[in-house]
Design an enzyme around this catalytic site. Structure first.
Site, PDB file in Angstrom:
ATOM      1  N   ASP A  46      48.792  38.959  40.695  1.00  0.00           N
ATOM      2  CA  ASP A  46      48.584  38.437  39.879  1.00  0.00           C
ATOM      3  C   ASP A  46      47.093  38.124  39.297  1.00  0.00           C
ATOM      4  OD1 ASP A  46      49.011  36.021  37.328  1.00  0.00           O
ATOM      5  OD2 ASP A  46      47.182  35.355  37.612  1.00  0.00           O
ATOM      6  N   TYR A  51      39.033  39.451  35.980  1.00  0.00           N
ATOM      7  CA  TYR A  51      38.576  39.095  37.355  1.00  0.00           C
ATOM      8  C   TYR A  51      37.649  40.332  37.827  1.00  0.00           C
ATOM      9  CZ  TYR A  51      42.539  36.132  37.993  1.00  0.00           C
ATOM     10  OH  TYR A  51      43.388  35.037  37.074  1.00  0.00           O
ATOM     11  N   LYS A  76      45.929  40.421  31.979  1.00  0.00           N
ATOM     12  CA  LYS A  76      45.680  39.389  31.056  1.00  0.00           C
ATOM     13  C   LYS A  76      44.546  40.123  30.227  1.00  0.00           C
ATOM     14  CE  LYS A  76      46.252  35.938  34.844  1.00  0.00           C
ATOM     15  NZ  LYS A  76      46.208  35.962  35.364  1.00  0.00           N
ATOM     16  N   HIS A 109      45.538  34.804  28.422  1.00  0.00           N
ATOM     17  CA  HIS A 109      44.206  34.852  29.065  1.00  0.00           C
ATOM     18  C   HIS A 109      44.455  33.407  28.852  1.00  0.00           C
ATOM     19  CE1 HIS A 109      42.405  35.688  33.414  1.00  0.00           C
ATOM     20  NE2 HIS A 109      42.306  33.466  33.394  1.00  0.00           N
TER      21      HIS A 109
HETATM   22  N1  NAP Z   1      45.876  31.837  34.007  1.00  0.00           N
HETATM   23  C1  NAP Z   1      44.349  31.637  34.383  1.00  0.00           C
HETATM   24  O1  NAP Z   1      43.582  31.008  33.619  1.00  0.00           O
HETATM   25  C2  NAP Z   1      44.347  31.622  35.961  1.00  0.00           C
HETATM   26  C3  NAP Z   1      43.036  30.374  36.356  1.00  0.00           C
HETATM   27  C4  NAP Z   1      42.968  30.265  38.050  1.00  0.00           C
HETATM   28  C5  NAP Z   1      44.054  30.769  38.590  1.00  0.00           C
HETATM   29  N2  NAP Z   1      44.850  31.923  38.215  1.00  0.00           N
HETATM   30  C6  NAP Z   1      45.739  32.174  39.344  1.00  0.00           C
HETATM   31  O2  NAP Z   1      46.231  32.117  39.986  1.00  0.00           O
HETATM   32  C7  NAP Z   1      46.077  32.585  41.360  1.00  0.00           C
HETATM   33  C8  NAP Z   1      45.545  31.132  42.521  1.00  0.00           C
HETATM   34  O3  NAP Z   1      44.884  29.828  41.869  1.00  0.00           O
HETATM   35  P1  NAP Z   1      43.430  29.587  42.769  1.00  0.00           P
HETATM   36  O4  NAP Z   1      42.578  31.171  43.335  1.00  0.00           O
HETATM   37  O5  NAP Z   1      42.733  29.182  41.549  1.00  0.00           O
HETATM   38  O6  NAP Z   1      43.499  29.309  43.811  1.00  0.00           O
HETATM   39  P2  NAP Z   1      44.771  28.569  44.526  1.00  0.00           P
HETATM   40  O7  NAP Z   1      45.793  29.133  44.917  1.00  0.00           O
HETATM   41  O8  NAP Z   1      45.453  27.207  44.477  1.00  0.00           O
HETATM   42  O9  NAP Z   1      43.889  28.082  45.906  1.00  0.00           O
HETATM   43  C9  NAP Z   1      42.947  28.949  46.690  1.00  0.00           C
HETATM   44  C10 NAP Z   1      41.870  28.334  47.877  1.00  0.00           C
HETATM   45  O10 NAP Z   1      43.438  27.499  48.729  1.00  0.00           O
HETATM   46  C11 NAP Z   1      42.923  28.364  50.077  1.00  0.00           C
HETATM   47  N3  NAP Z   1      43.988  28.629  50.933  1.00  0.00           N
HETATM   48  C12 NAP Z   1      44.903  29.428  49.800  1.00  0.00           C
HETATM   49  N4  NAP Z   1      46.063  29.318  51.196  1.00  0.00           N
HETATM   50  C13 NAP Z   1      46.232  28.332  51.584  1.00  0.00           C
HETATM   51  C14 NAP Z   1      46.532  27.565  53.076  1.00  0.00           C
HETATM   52  N5  NAP Z   1      47.568  27.869  53.590  1.00  0.00           N
HETATM   53  N6  NAP Z   1      46.273  26.593  53.964  1.00  0.00           N
HETATM   54  C15 NAP Z   1      44.848  26.350  53.382  1.00  0.00           C
HETATM   55  N7  NAP Z   1      43.881  26.919  52.550  1.00  0.00           N
HETATM   56  C16 NAP Z   1      44.296  27.731  52.108  1.00  0.00           C
HETATM   57  C17 NAP Z   1      41.740  29.560  50.151  1.00  0.00           C
HETATM   58  O11 NAP Z   1      40.807  29.600  50.457  1.00  0.00           O
HETATM   59  P3  NAP Z   1      40.977  30.923  51.595  1.00  0.00           P
HETATM   60  O12 NAP Z   1      41.023  31.981  50.541  1.00  0.00           O
HETATM   61  O13 NAP Z   1      40.184  30.795  52.393  1.00  0.00           O
HETATM   62  O14 NAP Z   1      42.437  30.772  52.212  1.00  0.00           O
HETATM   63  C18 NAP Z   1      41.403  29.766  48.374  1.00  0.00           C
HETATM   64  O15 NAP Z   1      40.441  28.812  48.506  1.00  0.00           O
HETATM   65  C19 NAP Z   1      44.475  32.907  40.881  1.00  0.00           C
HETATM   66  O16 NAP Z   1      44.104  32.922  42.274  1.00  0.00           O
HETATM   67  C20 NAP Z   1      44.406  33.961  39.873  1.00  0.00           C
HETATM   68  O17 NAP Z   1      45.960  34.737  40.041  1.00  0.00           O
HETATM   69  C21 NAP Z   1      44.730  31.913  36.569  1.00  0.00           C
END
Ligand code: NAP
Length: 276
Positions: A46, A51, A76, A109
């Site tokens: 994704d 990004y 997106k 988005h």
């Molecule tokens: N459509 C939208 O508006 C929108 C907005 C935000 C995000 N997104 C998408 O959703 C994806 C995921 O959301 P996100 O990146 O905000 O956050 P997330 O996946 O909820 O959390 C990422 C955080 O959690 C940590 N983490 C990951 N796996 C872990 C584990 N097993 N144990 C402990 N900590 C862990 C990572 O640190 P480390 O890297 O140090 O492991 C990072 O700091 C994004 O990458 C993006 O593709 C979309």
């Protein structure tokens, strides 16, 4: 081989239920990150124009050596590219940066209702879909009211609605609307709301199921029927996050996690998010 299950979207396309998100993965690390995810069995990646790592994502896809059709790549449309012609152009630029000749899923988005361009953007998405340049089209951060407008003015029902969703913000209303209209809900930031400061109930469930708190939370998303896209920059966590298909939470435990909802939003509200 990948044991990640797929769900079937409203147009028959199969989408892996778990993928790797790459928001905040720096451009120069994106290729390695995507390669690590694919090597660990992920097939869904994704990304988004905003990004600024689409080129690295494409490089990671090529380095994986897997046939393109085994992968599911989402990107997106950024807010400043909304509008009919701008959407077509932005899509082409994303493909170009990715070095791909089609996308599996392309999402608007944010709705940005204050600019009132999401309907014409959606009509351009419909054209891209009908031309076969993208296998499914969807939206992100759309509230039921925004989806109602698309239903009134457009032909194609979005295949996916990607929204902020985690145990602190379970989005019951959005999920119910999506479900009723054949739209697949996908969870963004599935972990962040609870992983920095893990609530006791999740700690206890991690002990009960011999899993980590992240695995318990991701399993909760899976059992709610969501598509989920955690992001990690670390290989061991990329592997950890996909190791969630060998256990099942009891229904009462799913409910206990859902009860953590306190409306805690990490991102902006879709009605007021106006960043371009
Ligand atoms: N459509 C939208 O508006 C929108 C907005 C935000 C995000 N997104 C998408 O959703 C994806 C995921 O959301 P996100 O990146 O905000 O956050 P997330 O996946 O909820 O959390 C990422 C955080 O959690 C940590 N983490 C990951 N796996 C872990 C584990 N097993 N144990 C402990 N900590 C862990 C990572 O640190 P480390 O890297 O140090 O492991 C990072 O700091 C994004 O990458 C993006 O593709 C979309």
């Amino acid at each position: 081989m990948s044991d990640i299950p797929s769900i079937t979207l409203n147009n028959g396309l199969k989408m892996p239920q778990l993928g790797q998100g790459v928001w905040r993965i720096p451009p120069e690390e994106a290729a390695d990150n995507v390669r690590a995810a694919i090597d660990s069995g992920y097939r869904l990646i994704d990304t988004a124009a905003i990004y600024r790592n689409e080129a690295g994502v494409g490089e990671g896809v090529r380095r994986s050596g897997l046939p393109r059709e085994e992968l599911f790549i989402t990107s997106k449309l950024w807010n400043s590219d909304q509008g009919y012609d701008a959407t077509i152009k932005a899509f082409e630029m994303s493909l170009d940066r990715l070095g791909l000749d089609y996308l599996d899923l392309y999402l608007i988005h944010w709705p940005q209702p204050m600019f009132d361009t999401y309907v014409e953007s959606w009509k351009a998405m419909e054209r891209l879909y009908k031309e076969g340049r993208v296998r499914a089209i969807g939206v992100s951060n759309f509230e039921p009211a925004h989806l109602e407008r698309l239903a009134a003015d457009c032909e194609v029902v979005p295949a996916v609605n990607q929204v902020e969703l985690h145990p602190r913000l379970t989005q019951a209303e959005v999920r119910a609307y999506d479900h009723e209209h054949g739209i697949q809900t996908e969870s963004w930031s599935p972990l962040r709301g609870v992983i920095e400061d893990v609530p006791p109930v999740i700690q206890e469930l991690a002990v009960k199921y011999h899993k980590t708190p992240a695995q318990v939370v991701l399993r909760w998303h899976i059992q709610l029927g969501l598509v989920v896209i955690p992001r990690s920059s670390r290989r061991e966590r990329i592997r950890e996050n996909r190791d969630i298909f060998d256990f099942e939470l009891d229904a009462a435990d799913v409910r206990a996690i859902s009860a953590l909802d306190n409306g805690g939003r990490l991102g902006a509200h879709p009605d007021t998010m106006d960043r371009r």
